[in-house]
Design an enzyme around this catalytic site. Structure first.
Site, PDB file in Angstrom:
ATOM      1  N   HIS A 297       0.873  -1.024  -0.143  1.00 17.76           N
ATOM      2  CA  HIS A 297       0.017  -0.006  -0.109  1.00 17.76           C
ATOM      3  C   HIS A 297       0.926   1.355   0.051  1.00 17.76           C
ATOM      4  CE1 HIS A 297      -3.445   2.404   0.211  1.00 17.76           C
ATOM      5  NE2 HIS A 297      -4.023   2.214   1.481  1.00 17.76           N
ATOM      6  N   HIS A 336      -2.029  -2.047 -10.707  1.00 23.41           N
ATOM      7  CA  HIS A 336      -2.733  -1.597  -9.736  1.00 23.41           C
ATOM      8  C   HIS A 336      -4.080  -2.671  -9.620  1.00 23.41           C
ATOM      9  CE1 HIS A 336      -5.053   1.130  -7.530  1.00 23.41           C
ATOM     10  NE2 HIS A 336      -4.357   1.857  -7.112  1.00 23.41           N
ATOM     11  N   ASP A 392       2.822   5.422  -7.891  1.00 25.92           N
ATOM     12  CA  ASP A 392       4.066   5.179  -6.976  1.00 25.92           C
ATOM     13  C   ASP A 392       5.418   5.205  -7.699  1.00 25.92           C
ATOM     14  OD1 ASP A 392       2.612   4.894  -4.541  1.00 25.92           O
ATOM     15  OD2 ASP A 392       1.918   3.041  -5.379  1.00 25.92           O
TER      16      ASP A 392
END
Length: 493
Positions: A297, A336, A392
């Site tokens: 996460h 994702h 990210d």
């Protein structure tokens, strides 16, 4: 209770035939969803060879490991279309908000449902900045951590610690309907805690940063933006008229806005799971922070940098990707759980990265990142698996270029996500019908009923996963184990 299978087409129902009993059930479809509890009506007599633990007579349970297709609530906050790469806050496309809005304005939108007027925003901004100051006793709390404690461990603890100052915000002390009544007093109490948490999030994070640096803490300044105040509290060392670089300030604000919410992710769900017990919001937010700590996460952008460091130079990318295909290496920053095409936030972050690199210089890992990006996007292995770069992948490079240590990246994720956590928490507290504690079911597959066996009659179980691992002790523990002393005891039944 059964209904005919040949129900008229076009009705919002799902016809289910239970072949165990021959009965047919009609289950309502509302907003393209069915209620899992409706399947409790599908009961059947237990077969002679069936386990009693299946509880067949009590109706069907719906199995959904990892919540892949289970809706836990009705929400008006964030919409995601993973196949189309769409993200909207309260109906507004993330691309428009990133271009025209700022983090605190978007926070107002997420929590209250509409963009504020000029006067509403000014009051909102001023209240949040006013409540950024932390009680002086907090310095002792932060100094109690080891010098090398992970900043997310500090922040998670600090958020819970913060709640100890506000007894008026604790339903255990003030009554369990403190936040669910929806009257003027209840709303005012709720909103004050929201303002406190958003305002103090940057201060707690900056204190976690500075305790790691061995620096004195900084009182939140006046006259700066939310992101500007955060940078000031982390970096100010007494210089006169210190002002953070506006490009870095803007970049951080954009990243805050992009990370503010993302629907029912692991940390938001953790906040709601814990919040459903009607605990105080500080404890609920601390639970969300703990969830965000994990590498699947909030720790993903940190994992990206560690991956790029391990790859080293661009020429090492092909060998790394081959290792990924063989499951010998992990590819971080791609793919994702929701997005099956591209993460819309990644395009905004990539543009933001260019602005940051203009003043900081390109990160030495950028060429490796670009080589990895280009190679993966041309490889059928990753294309077929819909593994495109996510937010990210680029955000870690920005944080690194801005000079933040790798283990601080999750904190930079947690600070803005406090907004999303509070938006969902507030929505749940005020939902029609009140709050029902979250209590998922399980499918029990363990041993059936068995009788206790006396110690001397037991047969040892030697399977690695079913016995404790051997604990390695330090020298002093070994010596103490070999020593004898008054009061020494041995484990026994």
């Amino acid at each position: 209770m059964g209904k005919p299978l040949d129900a008229p087409l076009g009705t919002n129902t799902l016809s289910v035939r239970d072949n165990r009993t021959g009965k047919t059930y009609s289950i309502p479809i509302v907003d393209n969803s069915i209620s899992a509890t409706d399947f409790k009506a599908l009961s059947a007599p237990r077969a002679p060879s069936e386990r009693e633990e299946n509880e067949t007579e009590k109706g069907l349970r719906v199995a959904d490991k990892g919540f892949l297709n289970t809706a836990v609530l009705r929400s008006e906050i964030t919409f995601i279309d993973g196949d189309a790469g769409v993200l909207r806050y309260r109906g507004y496309p993330i691309e428009q908000l990133a271009l025209h809005s700022n983090h605190l304005e978007t926070a107002y939108l997420l929590i209250y449902g509409s963009l504020p007027t000029k006067s509403q925003f000014q009051l909102w901004h001023d209240e949040i900045m006013h409540h950024s100051v932390i009680h002086a006793d907090a310095e002792q709390f932060f100094r109690s951590f080891r010098y090398d404690a992970h900043p997310m461990a500090i922040l998670t603890s600090a958020l819970s610690y913060l709640g100890s100052y506000y007894s008026e915000a604790n339903p255990s002390l003030q009554g369990q309907n403190l936040f669910t009544k929806g009257d003027k007093t209840s709303l005012a109490t709720m909103d004050k805690q929201i303002i406190r948490l958003i305002g103090k999030a940057t201060t707690l994070a900056a204190m976690a940063y500075r305790v790691r640096q061995g620096r004195e803490f900084v009182t939140p300044p006046t006259g700066l933006s939310y992101a500007g105040s955060f940078l000031y509290q982390m970096d100010h060392l007494g210089q006169e008229n210190y002002v953070p670089n506006p490009v870095l300030e803007k970049a951080l604000d954009v990243l805050f806005l992009l990370h503010a919410d993302h629907e029912m992710n692991a940390s938001s769900t953790s906040v709601l799971q814990v919040g459903s017990s009607l605990v105080d919001p500080y404890s609920a937010v601390a639970a969300g922070c703990a969830s965000l700590y994990g590498p699947l996460h909030g720790g993903a952008n940190e994992a990206v940098i560690r991956m790029l460091i391990s790859i080293g130079k661009p020429e090492n990318v092909p060998a790394f990707l081959e290792a990924v295909k063989k499951r010998e290496k992990v590819l971080s920053g791609f793919g994702h759980r929701v997005y099956k095409t591209s993460d819309p936030r990644s395009f905004i972050v990539r543009k933001t990265a260019d602005e940051v690199f203009k003043i900081t210089g390109k990160d030495e890992l950028l060429e490796t990142a670009m080589a990895l990006h280009d190679a993966a996007m041309k490889d059928n292995y990753f294309i077929s698996r819909k593994l495109a770069p996510n937010v990210d992948f680029w955000s870690g490079l920005i944080y690194r270029a801005m000079g933040f240590p790798n283990d601080f990246f999750p904190v930079l994720f947690a600070v803005p996500r406090v907004v999303g956590w509070l938006a969902h928490w507030r929505q749940m507290m005020l939902q029609t019908g009140g709050v029902k504690i979250w209590r998922p079911r399980q499918i029990y597959v363990g041993a059936g009923k068995r009788d206790y066996v006396p110690l001397e009659d037991r047969v040892a179980v030697e399977e690695p996963k079913k016995t404790p691992s051997v604990v390695e002790h330090s020298g002093i523990s070994k010596r103490t184990t070999l020593a004898s002393f008054k009061g020494q005891t041995r484990a026994k039944l």
